[in-house]
Design an enzyme around this catalytic site. Sequence first.
Site, mmCIF file in Angstrom:
data_model
loop_
_atom_site.group_PDB
_atom_site.id
_atom_site.type_symbol
_atom_site.label_atom_id
_atom_site.label_comp_id
_atom_site.label_asym_id
_atom_site.label_seq_id
_atom_site.Cartn_x
_atom_site.Cartn_y
_atom_site.Cartn_z
ATOM 1 N N VAL A 33 0.788 -1.160 0.104
ATOM 2 C CA VAL A 33 -0.047 0.057 -0.022
ATOM 3 C C VAL A 33 0.938 1.184 0.104
ATOM 4 O O VAL A 33 0.459 2.154 -0.393
ATOM 5 C CB VAL A 33 -1.093 -0.237 1.295
ATOM 6 C CG1 VAL A 33 -0.465 0.040 2.556
ATOM 7 C CG2 VAL A 33 -2.123 0.958 1.023
ATOM 8 N N ASP A 34 1.990 1.230 0.720
ATOM 9 C CA ASP A 34 2.872 2.206 0.650
ATOM 10 C C ASP A 34 3.501 2.720 -0.716
ATOM 11 O O ASP A 34 3.403 3.873 -1.076
ATOM 12 C CB ASP A 34 4.128 1.996 1.369
ATOM 13 C CG ASP A 34 5.068 2.983 2.069
ATOM 14 O OD1 ASP A 34 4.735 4.278 1.796
ATOM 15 O OD2 ASP A 34 6.041 2.607 2.475
ATOM 16 N N THR A 118 -0.623 -6.383 7.876
ATOM 17 C CA THR A 118 -1.092 -7.955 7.508
ATOM 18 C C THR A 118 -0.665 -8.175 6.021
ATOM 19 O O THR A 118 -1.066 -9.378 5.663
ATOM 20 C CB THR A 118 -2.397 -7.945 7.633
ATOM 21 O OG1 THR A 118 -3.170 -7.047 6.807
ATOM 22 C CG2 THR A 118 -3.089 -7.679 9.139
ATOM 23 N N GLY A 119 0.193 -7.482 5.777
ATOM 24 C CA GLY A 119 0.765 -7.792 4.270
ATOM 25 C C GLY A 119 2.279 -8.164 4.498
ATOM 26 O O GLY A 119 2.494 -9.205 5.051
ATOM 27 N N VAL A 120 3.127 -7.386 4.026
ATOM 28 C CA VAL A 120 4.455 -7.687 4.037
ATOM 29 C C VAL A 120 4.996 -8.079 5.343
ATOM 30 O O VAL A 120 5.934 -9.030 5.879
ATOM 31 C CB VAL A 120 5.497 -6.616 3.327
ATOM 32 C CG1 VAL A 120 6.992 -6.957 3.538
ATOM 33 C CG2 VAL A 120 5.086 -6.650 2.063
ATOM 34 N N TYR A 121 4.393 -7.445 6.470
ATOM 35 C CA TYR A 121 4.570 -7.433 7.960
ATOM 36 C C TYR A 121 4.057 -8.826 8.391
ATOM 37 O O TYR A 121 4.560 -8.922 9.639
ATOM 38 C CB TYR A 121 4.534 -6.174 8.709
ATOM 39 C CG TYR A 121 5.427 -5.032 8.382
ATOM 40 C CD1 TYR A 121 6.745 -5.338 7.459
ATOM 41 C CD2 TYR A 121 5.335 -3.897 9.196
ATOM 42 C CE1 TYR A 121 7.207 -4.236 7.390
ATOM 43 C CE2 TYR A 121 6.149 -2.848 8.877
ATOM 44 C CZ TYR A 121 7.384 -3.060 8.019
ATOM 45 O OH TYR A 121 8.325 -2.038 7.813
#
Length: 169
Positions: A33-34, A118-121
Site C-alpha cells: 500500500v505504501d 497484515t501484508g509484508v509484515y
Amino acid sequence: MWTIDTILGDITQFPADAIVNAANCSLLGGGGVDGAIHRAAGPELLEECRTLRGCETGQAKLTKGYRLPARYILHTPGPIWRGGTAGEAELLASSYRSCMALAAEHGCKSVAFPSISTGVYRFPLELAAPIAVQTVAQCLEAGSCVERVTFVCFSPAVRKAYEQALNRK
Ligand code: ADP
C-alpha cells in the site's frame, strides 16, 4: 454519532479527509500500500517525507495528500510480526491510536485505514482485524471530531476478517 464501515477497494482512490499509509520506519516508500500511495500521490510526497526523518513503529506522522482525493496522509509503521511475543499487539493498537489522534488534531471528520501490518509484515489477519476495530472504536467512543472510519480492504478475505471483527463488537 460515529460509524465504522468496510469497503473493498483501493485506498489511494478513497475520498476521506485522511487516509492511512502502512509505512516503514524510513517513511521513504516501499511496497504494498505504501508504494501504491506514493505512486498515486506523486513525487512531492517523497519530498515531504524526506523532511520527516522517519517514524518509530506504532507512531504516526502527517503529510499532505498531494494528488490523492484525501487531504492528508497519516504514515504509520506497524509492527513486523515476530511470533506474537515482541509486543506486536500493543504496537499495532498504538499505530491505530496514533493515527486517530493525529486525524483529530487536524480536524479530520473521515479517516480511511488499510489493514496495517497484515501484508509484508505478516501480522495474522484474524488477530489484526479485532485489534484494529476495537482500538478505533475506543478512540471514537472516547470522543473525537472523527465521525467516520472506513477500513478499505484490498481483498474479499481482508474484508471478511474486518466484517467479522465488527460484528463481534
Ligand atoms: P505492511 O508492511 O504493514 O504489512 P502491506 O502494504 O504489505 O503493509 O499490506 C497491508 C495491507 O494493505 C494488505 O492487506 C494489502 O493487501 C493491503 N493493500 C495493498 N495495496 C493496497 C491499496 N492500494 N489499498 C488498500 N489496501 C492495500
